[in-house]
Design an enzyme around this catalytic site. Structure first.
Site, PDB file in Angstrom:
ATOM      1  N   LYS A   1      47.136  40.690  44.656  1.00 24.34           N
ATOM      2  CA  LYS A   1      46.306  40.554  45.101  1.00 24.34           C
ATOM      3  C   LYS A   1      45.385  39.295  44.988  1.00 24.34           C
ATOM      4  O   LYS A   1      43.903  39.352  45.598  1.00 24.34           O
ATOM      5  CB  LYS A   1      45.034  41.821  44.959  1.00 24.34           C
ATOM      6  CG  LYS A   1      45.874  42.944  46.347  1.00 24.34           C
ATOM      7  CD  LYS A   1      44.502  44.003  46.862  1.00 24.34           C
ATOM      8  CE  LYS A   1      45.256  45.000  47.718  1.00 24.34           C
ATOM      9  NZ  LYS A   1      44.013  46.101  47.509  1.00 24.34           N
TER      10      LYS A   1
ATOM     11  N   GLN B   1      40.092  36.848  33.441  1.00 21.98           N
ATOM     12  CA  GLN B   1      39.644  36.490  34.081  1.00 21.98           C
ATOM     13  C   GLN B   1      38.450  37.388  35.181  1.00 21.98           C
ATOM     14  O   GLN B   1      37.499  36.688  35.083  1.00 21.98           O
ATOM     15  CB  GLN B   1      41.095  36.943  35.605  1.00 21.98           C
ATOM     16  CG  GLN B   1      42.006  34.994  34.998  1.00 21.98           C
ATOM     17  CD  GLN B   1      41.388  34.231  36.088  1.00 21.98           C
ATOM     18  OE1 GLN B   1      40.548  33.314  35.631  1.00 21.98           O
ATOM     19  NE2 GLN B   1      41.719  34.124  37.528  1.00 21.98           N
TER      20      GLN B   1
ATOM     21  N   GLY C   1      40.553  35.951  40.412  1.00 21.42           N
ATOM     22  CA  GLY C   1      40.397  35.552  40.225  1.00 21.42           C
ATOM     23  C   GLY C   1      38.996  35.174  40.371  1.00 21.42           C
ATOM     24  O   GLY C   1      37.609  34.747  39.278  1.00 21.42           O
ATOM     25  N   GLU C   2      38.212  35.789  41.398  1.00 23.03           N
ATOM     26  CA  GLU C   2      36.650  35.437  42.024  1.00 23.03           C
ATOM     27  C   GLU C   2      36.284  37.333  42.001  1.00 23.03           C
ATOM     28  O   GLU C   2      34.969  37.355  41.941  1.00 23.03           O
ATOM     29  CB  GLU C   2      37.179  34.851  43.744  1.00 23.03           C
ATOM     30  CG  GLU C   2      37.644  33.447  43.212  1.00 23.03           C
ATOM     31  CD  GLU C   2      37.871  32.761  44.121  1.00 23.03           C
ATOM     32  OE1 GLU C   2      37.164  31.806  45.006  1.00 23.03           O
ATOM     33  OE2 GLU C   2      38.716  32.408  45.141  1.00 23.03           O
TER      34      GLU C   2
ATOM     35  N   ARG D   1      49.344  44.891  41.670  1.00 27.34           N
ATOM     36  CA  ARG D   1      50.159  45.463  40.359  1.00 27.34           C
ATOM     37  C   ARG D   1      48.988  43.495  39.860  1.00 27.34           C
ATOM     38  O   ARG D   1      48.862  42.623  40.785  1.00 27.34           O
ATOM     39  CB  ARG D   1      50.820  44.713  41.140  1.00 27.34           C
ATOM     40  CG  ARG D   1      52.059  44.975  39.886  1.00 27.34           C
ATOM     41  CD  ARG D   1      53.343  44.244  40.391  1.00 27.34           C
ATOM     42  NE  ARG D   1      54.451  45.476  41.083  1.00 27.34           N
ATOM     43  CZ  ARG D   1      55.753  44.804  41.319  1.00 27.34           C
ATOM     44  NH1 ARG D   1      55.469  43.948  41.352  1.00 27.34           N
ATOM     45  NH2 ARG D   1      56.218  45.840  41.256  1.00 27.34           N
TER      46      ARG D   1
END
Lengths: 167, 693, 328
Positions: free
Chosen positions: B656, B593, B659-660, B583
């Site tokens: 989940k 992001q 950022g990466e 979500r």
């Protein structure tokens, strides 16, 4: 060796003593307490220290404070009228044209300068016809904003915000 | 199975709470915090890569008017713990890498500190140094574990047999470069001692982790260390662990009692003192049948670490769970060199580790004549191939399909070098993305009712541009069942309850779960209508599903690359990513992001490369003029989308982490597109114009 | 080290203030000098601020040329209507350098006198003959992506980083200098030196020499010019290779051609051999190639920058192709 200078920063007149080695950036931050311009590289390579200097966007980390006695400086803080944001600042928020925010005051000042330069008809490296009018296309904005690095990668939003700010 | 929060504020896009302060430049970063009459600190660094300090001559520096103190290994106070060699500032005369801090000057002004630092004469008896990374070294070693605690090596089935029975095989070596995180805000610490307590205004991804690390090294009760960091000018992992400058700043402040000391690293110093992404050498072997079904997958990854402190990049980790193949093998080996200590950089492991394999997939798909999207779909595993656990949710195929649709993949002619437009060769490429769902224990949140339906939520979390000020308040609003505007969030200060570090895309999972638990505790204790002043604290609950499921986010990235026929100039005309990240808390911020990660991935693909001159042992292009990151003009069109994904197992928010994953796979998609454009396969990053001349 | 700061009221006083001092430097925009002060590359005793001298105008000359004052900001030079109309090569070169907020500070004179961006020159922890004569050249055997392929020496392989100077070299600009001995004019192509065994000397000027303006001769009608810059990212980066080309073709025959290269040498490199091949020839791909090959016959790339040879070749050919096709 020291020198005494007078600056007008965000509308307020300030007199201060500075070491001849002091950059305009350090004079603004340490001397005046104008903290919006940031030190990202201190060598003119990132644009985080950009302000409007005597009406034009300029980096401040490679400018010596003593050489700018009498200058008029507008920082990102001075662009806003109290709580009321400059349209470019408003556009940055709406487009989320920032993440960490460290480059943002410089981006905002640069954007205001870019819009002035476009309005004045200044060409850029990507202007196809140097003698014709210039338009605020995405390509033009991207090229003109390339002196402001953003490590968070907010460029797409920044271009949109600058174009919004032009309206 | 967790009952997911009913989304009312989750999924909406309030603007960044800290946005007005940031666009006006009034947000206070570590270097902007007001302290009275501070002194300034400038570091002196070793100019050889290995050796022994024989003399640090400080007379000239000390004699300078305005110099308050000069710290050297000869006079610096002994630290309580020197076990972490990176943090053991000025404790030894050994020089372990070029750029190591060998002295520090405190002075009245920045200018004097810099001048005095230049007057410090450092004599070092040099020893032969070795900074050469190669997979051919005979002294590579296997670390006990790799970063994140994963196994060093894994093996399933029999790789040799799998390869031998495959009609199509690949055995190629790929390399990723040395990258420096280079957040725009240089690492900055303002240190101040007050009655034996240490106050650090620090640019950090975790106020409590910085407190723990500095307290341990300085021998202080952690409760006497106060770390304040409301806004962080980017970190990307470089501010995720404490680095030596914070220790030196604290030592320096102690040397000038009553005076706060400010230290901002120079951009150049950031190339040796705050971690970086190790270069990697990745040998990939794969074998598949004529339909593109993989029988064998192997990745042998070599990276570097410092001789004095180990950091083992988990480069091969994503290979363990990406594709089904009965025969598999992964290994990690390290070269211990006379280099600065590597550390986290945005998606450690996954980011470099999805370059080689995702280019290899493209090569193998081309070899067997299967479309690279289809190839990936055909190798979709039913369960985690490594552990046999089911995935909590896995929507890679949906991302690939949706991405292909949005990108216009279906009309693609797979022939390389088949399209030219106005002097530019045009190609398209695809790669997959993945990132694990991490939760970091140790967070506590406090919630207090401040009036009817109004709440103060306190947790020492961090916002380094990630949007925590906004997104965590959204989580709190839904957890408390109130409007966004009724929640006041406080983060970024050790005066708040303990929080885990902002790393591993674990922020919302860890802090969000904690805030939700606190909201539940509040309701349990005070009912649905608490009175002003009612307050609870709660720690992060365990997630019973954590051990039962493999939890990962996925994505697919598509790139259009243009290579100039005459000059080889490379441009990424378009990047499109579709992600399955559970979500989405705040679409406006999440998009930033993801797009930001992809943009950094573009930068990695085309530009970034810390050039080490092996004769000297340091990164010689150590500034923003020479270490190129993408400029605005390099990033014409980047889009991020996501598929609907309902995952009831990851956390109460069903998220989940975003950022990466955006940086994972980007470079491979671009390399694959560059190959499609030109027919030239670049296996070594960055993809610069000289490859195409 | 601290330094004294003086503001010069007029060019003569600036020169007088600098005469006889070894530790003096002129300060204009500061974008290179202040950088160097911080890096510890220079430590002057006195800075003479020339930024407020009345040298900030662009004037049309009676012969149809243009006089560009030494303190004209890069932005104003590129935005000047006559520059845009008659010297597009110069406008484009200036606009391709640095960034908008730097071009608003940087001046004409300062741009010409900016120093190399060689990473070793800028890093006082490594040997460099340009910074400290006799210590050796670290670039040789090191990181050479931005280094010279033409006219280098065993003592120095640095390149001059200016874009503007490359265009001015192709325009046969004349540099007016005020020095101890009065005024003189130095052709721009002779302003910068090759490194030889004195790489610490970038130019033929003495420390007290002050550039006052740069004259651009008029270009005959029908002359076309362009500037092309290739770099490692799309903007805000120094050139790997750049070309400034000025071409006048009559009935398919090259009447005038001037080619200057950036990023390949210690100075803006006039490709005289290429020009000699082209002059009087009919335009065409083959002669373009032959011309640049003649120039590059003298190229001596280093380990790590061999790509500059084909890059220069392709870039020059494509520039000539475009100019002869009729675009400006």
């Amino acid at each position: 060796m020291d020198g005494e200078i007078e600056l007008r920063v965000d509308g307020r007149r300030r007199r201060l003593r500075v070491d001849t080695r002091t950059t305009l950036l350090d004079a603004l931050r340490d001397g005046v307490g104008a903290l919006a311009p940031k030190k990202g590289c201190d060598h003119g390579q990132c644009g985080a220290c950009t302000v409007l200097l005597d009406g034009r966007r300029a980096i401040t980390c490679l400018a010596l404070a003593v050489a700018h006695d009498g200058a008029e400086v507008t920082t990102a803080e001075g662009l806003a009228d109290g709580e009321r944001l400059h349209p470019v600042q408003e556009a940055f928020l709406e487009r989320d044209a920032l993440q960490c925010g460290f480059c943002t005051p410089g981006q905002v000042c640069s954007a205001v300068g870019v819009l002035d330069e476009l309005a004045a008809g200044h060409p850029s490296a990507v202007t196809a016809d140097l003698t014709g009018p210039v338009e605020a296309t995405d390509d033009e904005v991207r090229e003109r904003m390339s002196g402001n690095l953003c490590r968070c990668g907010a460029y797409v939003g920044i271009v949109a915000a600058v174009r919004d700010g032009a309206r | 199975m967790t009952d997911l929060l009913r989304p009312r504020v989750l999924g909406r896009s309030p603007r960044r709470v800290d946005g007005p302060a940031k666009v006006t430049g009034t947000a206070r970063y570590a270097g902007d915090q007001h302290v009275v009459d501070p002194a300034h600190l400038h570091l002196v660094q070793a100019e050889v890569a290995r050796g022994v300090l024989t003399e640090v001559e400080v007379g000239a520096a000390r004699a300078l008017d305005g110099v308050l103190a000069v710290l050297t290994p000869d006079n610096a106070p002994r630290l309580a713990s020197a076990r972490d060699a990176e943090l053991a500032a000025l404790q030894s005369h050994d020089v372990a890498f070029r750029g190591q801090v060998v002295a520090a000057v405190v002075a009245r002004t920045r200018e004097i500190a810099r001048e005095a630092a230049a007057l410090v004469r450092v004599r070092i008896d040099p020893r032969p140094h070795d900074v050469h990374l190669s997979a051919d070294r005979d002294d590579l070693y296997a670390p006990e574990k790799v970063n994140g605690g994963a196994d060093t090596d894994t093996s399933r089935g029999d790789l040799g047999t799998g390869l031998a029975h495959s009609p199509f095989t690949l055995d190629q070596t790929y390399t990723t470069a040395w990258y420096n995180n280079n957040p725009m805000e240089p690492h900055t610490t303002t240190a101040l001692w007050l009655d034996g307590d240490l106050v650090l205004y620090d640019s950090t991804q975790g106020v409590h982790t910085t407190r723990q690390a500095t307290a341990k090294v300085l021998g202080l009760d952690p409760r006497r260390v106060h770390v304040i960091s409301p806004h962080v000018g980017g970190g990307f992992g470089a501010k995720g662990t404490a680095h030596v400058h914070a220790i030196v700043a604290a030592m320096a402040a102690r040397a000038v009692p009553g005076t706060p000391v400010k230290l901002a690293l120079t951009r150049q110093q950031m190339f040796s003192l705050v971690g970086y992404r190790t270069p990697t050498v990745q040998r990939v072997r794969m074998g598949c049948d004529a339909d593109g079904r993989l029988a064998a997958v192997a990745l042998d990854a070599v990276s570097q670490t410092s001789r004095v402190k180990e950091f083992a990049e988990q480069t091969a980790r994503p290979t363990r769970m990406m594709y089904a193949a009965p025969n598999r093998r992964t290994t990690h080996r390290l070269a211990a060199l006379d280099v600065p200590v590597p550390s986290w950089m945005r998606a450690p492991g996954e980011c470099p580790g999805m370059f080689g394999p995702e280019v290899a997939v493209d090569e193998l798909a081309a070899a067997c004549g299967v479309d690279p999207v289809e190839f990936r779909v055909r190798n979709e595993p039913d369960v985690d191939p490594e552990t046999g656990k089911p995935f909590s949710s896995r929507n890679l195929v949906a991302c690939l399909r949706e991405g292909a649709r949005r990108f216009g993949w279906e009309h693609r002619d797979p022939t390389p070098r088949a399209r030219e437009e106005a002097g530019w060769l045009v190609g398209t490429g695809v790669a997959a993305s993945t990132y694990p769902v991490s939760r970091t224990p140790g967070s506590v949140a406090a919630i207090r009712c401040t009036g009817p339906g109004r709440y103060l939520v306190r947790i020492g979390a961090a916002d380094l541009g990630t949007g925590t000020w906004t997104s965590l308040a959204q989580v709190a609003a839904d957890a408390l069942g109130v409007d966004f505007g009724d929640v006041e969030l406080r983060i970024g200060d050790t005066a708040l309850p303990e929080a885990s570090v902002a790393g591993g895309s674990s922020g919302i999972t860890s802090w969000g779960s904690t805030v939700v638990a606190a909201a539940e505790a509040l309701r349990e204790r005070f009912g649905d209508d608490p009175a002003a002043g009612d307050e609870v604290r709660a720690g992060m609950p365990d997630n019973p599903a954590a051990g039962r499921y493999a939890m990962h986010a996925f994505g697919a990235q598509f790139a259009e690359v243009r290579v100039h026929v005459d000059t080889g100039e490379v441009r990424v005309a378009r990047l499109l990513g579709v992600f399955a990240v559970g979500r989405v808390v705040n679409p406006r911020l999440a998009r930033s992001q993801l797009v930001g990660g992809m943009t950094m991935g573009l930068s990695m693909a085309l530009h970034e490369h810390s050039v080490v001159d092996e004769r000297f042992g340091h990164v010689v292009n150590h500034d923003f003029a020479e270490y190129h990151i993408a400029t605005n003009a390099d990033v014409p069109r980047v889009e991020a989308h996501w598929v609907e994904e309902h995952d009831p197992h990851t956390n109460p928010m069903g998220t989940k982490g975003v950022g990466e994953i955006g940086i994972v796979g980007t470079a491979a998609a671009i390399a694959n597109a560059a190959h499609h454009a030109t027919g030239v396969r670049v296996r070594d990053l960055p993809i610069t114009l000289d490859h195409f001349l | 080290m601290p330094f004294d700061y003086r503001r010069a009221p007029d060019p003569e006083s600036a020169v007088a203030a600098a005469t006889g001092w070894s530790g003096v430097a002129f300060l204009a925009g500061g974008t290179n000098l202040v950088d160097h002060l911080k890096l510890g590359l220079v430590a002057p005793d006195v800075l003479v601020d020339i930024s407020r001298l009345p040298l900030d105008a662009v004037d049309e000359l009676p012969d149809g040329g243009l006089r560009v004052g030494a303190t004209v900001r890069n932005t104003d030079l590129a935005a000047h209507p006559v520059v845009r109309r008659d010297y597009p090569v110069l406008a484009r070169a200036v606009l391709s350098g640095a960034s908008g907020q730097i071009r608003n500070l940087a001046t004409t004179g300062g741009n010409l006198l900016q120093r190399t961006r060689c990473v070793y020159f800028q890093d006082i922890t490594t040997p460099c003959n340009k910074r400290e004569p006799g210590t050796g050249c670290s670039a040789i055997g090191g990181y050479t992506r931005h280094h010279a392929i033409l006219g280098a020496s065993a003592h120095c392989v640095a390149t001059h980083p200016s874009d503007m100077a490359v265009a001015m070299a192709a325009l046969d600009a004349q540099v007016a200098v005020l020095g101890e001995g009065g005024r003189r004019v130095v052709p721009l192509v002779e302003l910068h030196r090759l490194p030889g065994d004195e790489p610490h000397r970038d130019t033929v000027l003495s420390p007290a020499d002050l550039i006052t303006w740069v004259d651009l001769p008029p270009l005959p009608p029908g002359t076309r010019s362009l500037y092309r810059k290739v770099r490692d990212r799309a903007s805000f980066a120094f050139a790997l290779v750049s070309v400034a080309a000025v071409l006048r073709v009559e009935r398919g025959v090259v009447r005038d051609v001037r080619i200057a290269l950036g990023g390949v040498a210690h100075k803006p490199w006039r490709a005289r051999r290429a020009e000699d091949v082209l002059r009087g020839e009919r335009t065409g791909e083959e002669v373009f190639r032959r011309a640049i090959d003649a120039e590059l016959a003298g190229a001596a790339p280093l380990a790590g920058n061999g790509f500059k040879v084909p890059l220069t070749r392709n870039l020059v050919v494509s520039a000539l192709r475009e100019l002869s096709r009729g675009e400006r």
